[in-house]
Design a protein around this motif. Structure first.
Motif, short mmCIF file in Angstrom:
data_model
loop_
_atom_site.label_atom_id
_atom_site.label_comp_id
_atom_site.label_asym_id
_atom_site.label_seq_id
_atom_site.Cartn_x
_atom_site.Cartn_y
_atom_site.Cartn_z
N ALA A 169 0.86 -1.27 0.04
CA ALA A 169 0.02 -0.13 -0.08
C ALA A 169 0.70 1.26 -0.05
CB ALA A 169 -1.02 0.10 1.25
N VAL A 170 0.79 2.02 -1.12
CA VAL A 170 1.69 3.25 -1.20
C VAL A 170 0.66 4.53 -1.03
CG1 VAL A 170 3.37 4.37 -2.92
CG2 VAL A 170 2.87 1.93 -3.00
N GLU A 171 1.30 5.24 0.00
CA GLU A 171 0.50 6.52 0.13
C GLU A 171 1.55 7.68 -0.52
OE1 GLU A 171 0.29 6.93 4.36
OE2 GLU A 171 -0.36 5.13 4.62
N GLU A 172 0.93 8.35 -1.32
CA GLU A 172 1.49 9.42 -1.98
C GLU A 172 1.57 10.60 -1.10
OE1 GLU A 172 0.57 9.22 -6.52
OE2 GLU A 172 -0.87 7.82 -5.70
N MET A 173 2.65 10.61 -0.37
CA MET A 173 2.73 11.89 0.76
C MET A 173 2.84 13.23 0.01
SD MET A 173 2.31 9.90 3.26
CE MET A 173 2.43 11.03 4.57
N ARG A 174 3.82 13.37 -0.75
CA ARG A 174 3.90 14.81 -1.43
C ARG A 174 4.76 14.53 -2.63
NH1 ARG A 174 7.76 18.97 -1.49
NH2 ARG A 174 6.73 21.14 -1.33
N ASP A 175 4.30 15.53 -3.49
CA ASP A 175 4.84 15.77 -4.68
C ASP A 175 5.37 17.23 -5.05
OD1 ASP A 175 5.12 12.91 -5.99
OD2 ASP A 175 2.89 13.15 -6.41
N GLY A 176 6.57 17.44 -4.75
CA GLY A 176 7.06 18.93 -4.71
C GLY A 176 7.66 19.30 -5.99
N ALA A 177 8.31 20.53 -6.19
CA ALA A 177 8.95 20.92 -7.28
C ALA A 177 9.95 19.94 -8.13
CB ALA A 177 9.28 22.26 -7.35
N SER A 178 10.64 19.43 -6.90
CA SER A 178 11.77 18.35 -7.46
C SER A 178 11.81 17.13 -6.53
CB SER A 178 13.29 19.20 -7.36
OG SER A 178 13.43 19.73 -6.09
N PHE A 179 11.05 17.03 -5.42
CA PHE A 179 11.09 15.59 -4.61
C PHE A 179 9.79 15.22 -4.63
CE2 PHE A 179 14.86 18.08 -3.31
CZ PHE A 179 15.86 17.05 -2.81
N SER A 180 9.63 13.82 -4.52
CA SER A 180 8.43 13.01 -3.91
C SER A 180 8.81 12.26 -3.16
CB SER A 180 8.22 12.27 -5.44
OG SER A 180 7.69 13.11 -6.53
N THR A 181 7.74 12.15 -2.02
CA THR A 181 7.95 11.47 -0.83
C THR A 181 6.78 10.38 -0.94
OG1 THR A 181 8.75 13.31 0.28
CG2 THR A 181 8.20 11.40 1.57
N ARG A 182 7.19 9.07 -0.50
CA ARG A 182 6.09 8.12 -0.42
C ARG A 182 6.23 7.18 0.86
NH1 ARG A 182 4.73 10.56 -4.04
NH2 ARG A 182 4.25 10.22 -6.04
N ARG A 183 5.26 6.57 1.31
CA ARG A 183 5.03 5.87 2.48
C ARG A 183 4.63 4.43 2.02
NH1 ARG A 183 2.88 8.12 7.59
NH2 ARG A 183 0.97 8.22 6.53
N VAL A 184 5.14 3.24 2.28
CA VAL A 184 4.75 2.15 1.69
C VAL A 184 4.73 1.25 3.00
CG1 VAL A 184 5.55 0.12 0.30
CG2 VAL A 184 6.37 2.36 -0.28
N HIS A 185 3.65 0.57 3.13
CA HIS A 185 3.30 -0.81 3.98
C HIS A 185 3.36 -2.10 3.09
CE1 HIS A 185 2.70 2.29 6.88
NE2 HIS A 185 1.79 2.73 6.19
N ALA A 186 4.23 -3.01 3.57
CA ALA A 186 4.09 -4.25 2.92
C ALA A 186 3.26 -5.12 3.80
CB ALA A 186 5.70 -5.08 2.83
#
Length: 317
Positions: A110-127
């Motif tokens: 399950a991938v939570e798309e936490m933030r997509d900024g101008a140059s960075f993207s942050t994700r949280r993943v639960h297996a």
């Protein structure tokens, strides 16, 4: 993912394991908090869900490096949708191993798309397996950019052509664990100081060097190469702890398990070519040991840095 797994060679099997299937979107609901958009108060309202199969292991538990690599793939697949000035390769991950996985069952991510900024993207993943998380990871991706550039030098050690591979060491030994190492692993490994499966050597030092590479060519996909590098990073990072104390993997007293894993990806890598994994352990205490690693391409480029703490216990007889 393929359904015909009977004759896949090790590297093709790994690629199949890392070929995830997207199942859909899970919606996150929150109770006990006032407001119609309560889920947004915890930073996520939905998660994209992927599924991948597990590799069979002699001990019946999922290899931690497999889950690391699949989490990288799941998160990276969601970043490919981000519109920007170019691709966003992964630059860091931080994960916790929470439960052992069952190698007879698939894993959902399950991938939570936490933030997509101008140059960075942050994700949280639960297996997730059997309705419970077996690993939780946060990871970050960045568009390539210019800037300051320096690195540690590559250690001077014998090259891989001067060393025996683990498949050579364990080939012909009639034991399930030895057969798995010799015949089923998709990553070739050559220890500079000798492996610690049967012999920890005479020097009690908390460092070692391992050459490694995929046992064949991988597609030209940097996300896949990064995932396979993460997969391979989990094989030997706790071994400097064992070497320092003269303990071998086959010691019947040993109880070992990975607790967490961090990784920083500095430069592009081709894991089909040799990578030197320089490892050392600064500390072991309270049944835990810490391993730190640096990965160098054969041309001397520092491609990644790793850190892992593991449970290392010696059961008294």
């Amino acid at each position: 993912m393929t359904d015909d797994l009977t004759a896949l060679p090790p590297l093709a099997d790994l690629i199949d394991v890392l070929t995830l299937r997207e199942l859909g979107t899970a919606h996150i609901s929150v109770t006990g908090i006032e407001g119609q958009d309560a889920a947004s108060s915890i930073g996520a309202t939905s998660a994209r869900v992927f599924e991948g199969r597990s590799q069979k292991m002699p001990h019946g538990r999922v290899f931690g490096g497999q889950v690391l690599a699949q989490c990288v793939m799941a998160a990276g697949l969601t970043v490919r949708d981000v519109v920007g000035d170019g691709p966003r390769p992964i630059h860091s991950l931080h994960g916790y191993f929470m439960r052992p996985g069952d190698d007879t069952l698939p894993i959902r991510f399950a991938v939570e798309e936490m933030r997509d900024g101008a140059s960075f993207s942050t994700r949280r993943v639960h297996a997730i397996q059997k309705g419970a998380p077996i690993m939780s990871m946060t990871c970050s991706f960045q568009e390539r950019a210019g800037g300051l550039d320096h690195q540690d030098p590559m250690p001077e050690v014998p090259g891989p052509d001067e060393l025996r591979s683990l498949s050579d060491v364990f080939g012909g030994i009639d034991h399930p664990g030895a057969k798995h190492i010799a015949e089923s692993r998709p990553i070739e490994q050559r220890h500079v100081e000798g492996s610690v499966f049967l012999d920890a050597g005479t020097e009690r030092v908390a460092e070692q060097h391992v050459w490694m590479r995929a046992i064949g060519e991988l597609p030209d996909d940097q996300l896949l190469h990064s995932a396979v590098l993460a997969y391979a990073s989990d094989y030997t990072l706790l071994e400097p702890i064992l070497r320092r104390h003269g303990v071998v993997w086959t010691d019947p007293r040993l109880r070992a398990a990975s607790l967490d894993h961090s990784m920083w990806f500095h430069r592009d890598v081709d894991i089909s070519d040799w990578v030197l994994y320089a490892q050392q352990s600064p500390s072991a205490i309270s049944g835990r040991g810490l391993g730190i690693g640096q990965m160098f391409a054969q041309d001397g480029r520092l491609v990644a840095t790793t850190a892992q703490e593991g449970m290392i216990r010696l059961k008294e007889s």
